[in-house]
Design a protein around this motif. Structure first.
Motif, short mmCIF file in Angstrom:
data_model
loop_
_atom_site.label_atom_id
_atom_site.label_comp_id
_atom_site.label_asym_id
_atom_site.label_seq_id
_atom_site.Cartn_x
_atom_site.Cartn_y
_atom_site.Cartn_z
N ARG C 62 44.75 4.81 26.29
CA ARG C 62 43.92 5.58 25.55
C ARG C 62 43.48 6.68 26.47
N VAL C 71 44.53 10.45 22.43
CA VAL C 71 45.84 9.95 22.60
C VAL C 71 46.21 8.49 22.67
N ASN C 72 46.84 7.71 21.83
CA ASN C 72 46.96 6.42 22.09
C ASN C 72 48.29 6.17 22.35
N PHE C 73 48.62 5.31 23.42
CA PHE C 73 50.05 5.12 23.86
C PHE C 73 50.35 3.54 23.85
N ARG C 74 51.38 2.89 23.32
CA ARG C 74 51.58 1.76 23.47
C ARG C 74 53.01 1.31 23.96
N VAL C 125 57.90 1.15 21.50
CA VAL C 125 56.68 2.33 21.85
C VAL C 125 56.16 2.99 20.60
N VAL C 127 53.09 6.31 20.06
CA VAL C 127 52.03 7.19 20.22
C VAL C 127 51.53 7.50 19.15
N GLU C 128 49.95 7.83 19.49
CA GLU C 128 49.34 8.38 18.02
C GLU C 128 48.21 9.39 18.76
N TRP C 129 47.86 10.34 17.77
CA TRP C 129 47.07 11.28 18.16
C TRP C 129 45.94 11.18 17.04
N GLY C 142 51.02 9.25 13.96
CA GLY C 142 51.68 8.25 14.77
C GLY C 142 52.96 8.10 14.55
N ASN C 144 56.45 5.68 15.86
CA ASN C 144 56.71 4.55 16.66
C ASN C 144 58.12 4.26 16.65
#
Lengths: 293, 72, 427
Positions: C62, C71-74, C125, C127-129, C142, C144
């Motif tokens: 994050r 920004v979140n990344f998983r 994967v 990603v979220e803003w 987001g 995914n």
């Protein structure tokens, strides 16, 4: 900046906003007290620098020298302008942050130099929040007008510091910026903080009484050393923006206890603006108060 | 059939918002702590949601957009 | 100041002050915080007794990209191996199963619950803003995607949050959609077809014959209210609705076809409806006891497959020394079976349109006991370990079991152990 150990708490002091500021904290270690004091001092100085009308490098100066052009403001300034606008409405125009330019003709130095009616009237076209265009985030001040956040700056600083410090510690704190104060809670032994009230007519010597505060704020609106005396008539520094003249029948000082310093300070200011009706106003608001005439 | 208890619950929630004294900003110290977030540990929450999604017939409720998998 | 209600000046002023200070306390956060990054690295070890084992490393990142913007990344990597129940019931003879294309077979000894082996890897994967829209609203967008041997998914989501009431109340609205494709190994079977009728295909390619690649569309929406109740309590109430359409059947699962003596004659590949409408009501409360914090959640779920479920979840975080904690966890969930769920099919009965013996759609109770230990690392980071024990059970000896079926546990209890270790770093 000083830090002293008192009975059961630390007392830290510094100078900001032309006032003695103190932070009383019921913490165990000097390091912790110093850390809290630093946080408060930095925040108080930040607010002072940002909103002081004596500086040339801040948003306030940019607004006041905009020459009629719209200025975009940041979130914090926008919030304060929203608040000032709200207070203007609530007080039916008596609280007005554009009335600061009256200080050019009114010098409240205890003398008898009262300005002429013409001098005061000449400033009136440049006073009035209604003439300002405030559409968040842009403010447009007609050329020649100025805004002054001095009426809320200190109280805002107290409340902000209280928020910041309360997030850092559970200990009981008393923040006092020149008589505007906030306490986060009763002391560890269950007792309240005790604060002396200044008697405006005898500042520095006799005190007008004491206030016990557990959780909440105390603010005072007063004319200590800021008045004019001519022909037996006392002219207080609370001016009516509609006429440019002091509010008739304003008390010496009004002290209010409320949930936040901003609220207490604004209620005290509103009461002063009510002149003769100060006490009645405060009674109607069901708020703990103390009026000195 | 479900509308009735749902309506009552929503009314209670709205009433509670009106009748409880509003929490002042300086009283939001505890609420601001990370462990008071409704999802205090996003990794744990994500893993658990995934486990129960693949092991039970029911799923969801907290949010949208977690992503699909072949596990159910 | 003439106002109808004289004391309303004070109330209005208090409210205006609240707004000013309330939003002030938000901005202070971004100014003061130095930590731009939050990284959670975790490894999950999941093991069902005698069944599936999963090892899953996970990375969550994050980054603070601006005042209140993130920004979140998983990234998740799953390795799954082991066996899972294929829906057939145990019987007194060994059983042999074939895939839809007839190309692969596996057997189960007599008296054992039939399981099919599998091994799979999955990568996911997201990603979220997350950013403010104006001084009262936020938006989270987001995307995914995931891929595994026989399944692919791609999805989008958007959530909007708006504050009211001096930020004491927040309204949440979210929508999400995903497009999934299934490429079953051994092909997708014709629903309800008898396994004995499955023929090896001449070409022998996987997922090509019969109905090969299958797709699924999922749309979800949520509306919720979050409310600050007191200085210590926060509560949230959500309503969610979801609609899935497409291939919702499990291509590897079968339903035993039995005769009047309870002996297994054959199997039919399971079949589920191709639409599913899911709804849930979810309520969660967080309560602060000065040091400890408790989270309690309850969900009621229902869908048009006939499943109703009640789920209650409790976490109690006990503060130990500064930053360290011990958190017990209890979860209890019960669900009623889908209306097409059945233990087995009687050969003399008409063939239903839909049937599944997947225990996860049956009358199921899941009980979880867990414990988590968190230890602070430095001033801003944390290491935590959690262990959970999940037990899933149902009625293994239903009253309508026929003949020799009565000798076997038709719904074996599954015990799962979960161990997860996570390092959360902030810098």
């Amino acid at each position: 900046m000083t830090l002293l150990r008192r009975a059961g708490y630390w007392e830290g002091t510094f100078e900001a906003m032309a006032s003695p500021c103190s932070v009383l904290a019921e913490v165990a270690s000097a390091a912790e007290a110093r850390r809290l004091l630093d946080l408060a001092r930095v925040e108080a100085l930040r607010i002072e620098a940002k909103f002081s009308r004596y500086r040339q490098d801040n948003i306030l100066h940019r607004i006041n020298s905009s020459g009629g052009q719209p200025i975009e403001v940041d979130d914090e300034t926008a919030q304060l302008l929203d608040y000032a606008a709200h207070c203007h409405t609530l007080s039916q125009g008596r609280f007005d942050i554009t009335s600061g330019i009256l200080r050019r003709v009114w010098r409240f130095d205890g003398s008898d130099r009262v300005p002429s009616a013409d001098a005061v009237a000449a400033l009136l076209p440049w006073i009035g929040w209604d003439k300002v265009t405030w559409r968040r985030p842009h403010i447009t001040l007609p050329a020649g007008m100025e805004i002054d956040l001095g009426g809320i700056g200190k109280e805002y600083a107290v409340d902000r510091c209280a928020l910041l410090l309360a997030a850092e510690t559970r200990a009981s704190l008393l923040i006092n910026f020149g008589g505007d104060l906030f306490s986060t809670g009763a002391r560890a032994d269950g007792h309240s903080w005790r604060v002396g009230l200044d008697d405006p007519s005898a500042t520095g010597s006799a005190s007008a009484g004491e206030i016990e505060i557990r959780r909440g704020a105390v603010a005072t609106s007063g004319d200590a050393r800021r008045y004019l005396l001519k022909d037996g008539i006392r002219y207080v520094h609370i001016l009516d923006p509609h006429t440019g003249w002091p509010v008739p029948g304003a008390p010496h000082s009004v002290t209010v206890v409320a949930g936040s310093c901003l609220e207490a300070g604004m209620l005290a200011t509103f009461a002063m603006l009510m002149g003769h009706d100060a006490e009645k106003f405060l009674l109607d608001q069901h708020v703990t108060h103390h009026v000195i005439r | 059939m479900l509308a009735r208890p749902l309506f009552i619950l929503l009314t209670l929630l709205t009433l509670s918002a009106c009748t409880l004294a509003p929490v002042q900003p300086w009283d939001r110290d505890l609420l601001a702590e990370e462990k008071m977030q409704l999802i205090p540990d996003p990794v744990e929450n994500f893993i658990d949601e995934h486990i129960y999604f693949s092991k039970e017939g029911a799923s969801g409720g907290q949010g949208v957009g977690g992503g699909g998998c072949g596990c159910n | 100041m003439q106002l109808n209600d004289k004391a309303s000046i004070r109330r209005a002023l208090a409210a205006a002050t609240c707004t000013l200070l309330g939003s002030a306390s938000q901005t202070s956060h971004a100014e003061g915080s130095d930590e731009k990054w939050r990284v959670d690295t975790s490894v999950l070890y999941y093991s069902e007794q005698d069944r599936v084992t999963v090892v899953e490393p996970v990375v969550f990142l994050r980054k603070t990209t601006g005042e209140d913007s993130f920004v979140n990344f998983r990234l998740i990597y799953d390795t799954m191996s082991g066996a899972s129940a294929n829906g057939a019931t145990p019987t007194n003879k060994p059983q042999t199963f074939t895939s839809a294309s007839g190309t692969s077979t596996y057997t189960t000894p007599a008296g054992k619950t039939p399981l099919h082996d599998f091994s799979d890897q999955r990568v996911a994967v997201a990603v979220e803003w997350d950013k403010p829209v104006d001084h009262l609203s936020r938006a989270i967008y987001g995307i995914n995607a995931s891929t595994e041997n026989d399944y692919r998914s791609i999805g989008l989501s958007a959530t909007r949050l708006r504050d009211f009431n001096d930020k004491l109340t927040t309204l949440t609205l979210g929508i999400a959609g995903s497009y999934d494709s299934v490429m079953p190994i051994g092909g997708a079977p014709i629903p309800m077809q008898l396994m004995s009728a499955a023929v090896p295909s001449p070409a022998g390619g996987e997922g090509d014959e019969g109905e090969g690649g299958k797709t699924k569309l999922v749309a979800d929406a949520i509306v919720g209210i979050t409310q600050v109740l007191t200085r210590r309590a926060l509560t949230q109430f959500n309503y969610s609705i979801g609609y899935s359409s497409g291939y919702l059947t499990d291509p590897y699962k079968v339903v035993s076809v039995i005769d009047a003596t309870g002996a297994t004659l054959d199997y039919r590949f399971e079949s589920r409806p191709d639409i599913r409408l899911r709804q849930s009501l979810y309520w969660k409360t967080a309560y602060h006891f000065d040091h400890d914090v408790m989270h309690f959640a309850y969900r009621y779920y229902w869908d048009d497959w006939g499943i109703h479920a009640h789920t209650a979840d409790l976490h109690y975080r006990m503060e130990l020394w500064k930053g360290a904690y011990l958190q017990p966890h209890l979860r209890y969930s019960t669900q009623t079976a889908a209306n097409f769920y059945t233990y087995s099919l009687l050969n003399t009965s008409p063939v239903p349109t839909y049937a599944s013996a997947d225990y996860r759609l049956g009358d199921l109770t899941t009980t979880t006991y867990g414990l988590k230990l968190g230890i602070p690392v430095g001033r801003t980071s944390e290491l935590n370990l959690r262990v959970e024990s999940i037990t899933q059970s149902g009625n293994g000896y239903p009253a309508d079991a026929i003949g020799i079926q009565k000798n076997y546990d038709l719904f074996p209890t599954i015990n799962t152990t979960v161990v997860q270790i996570t390092y959360t770093g902030r810098f």
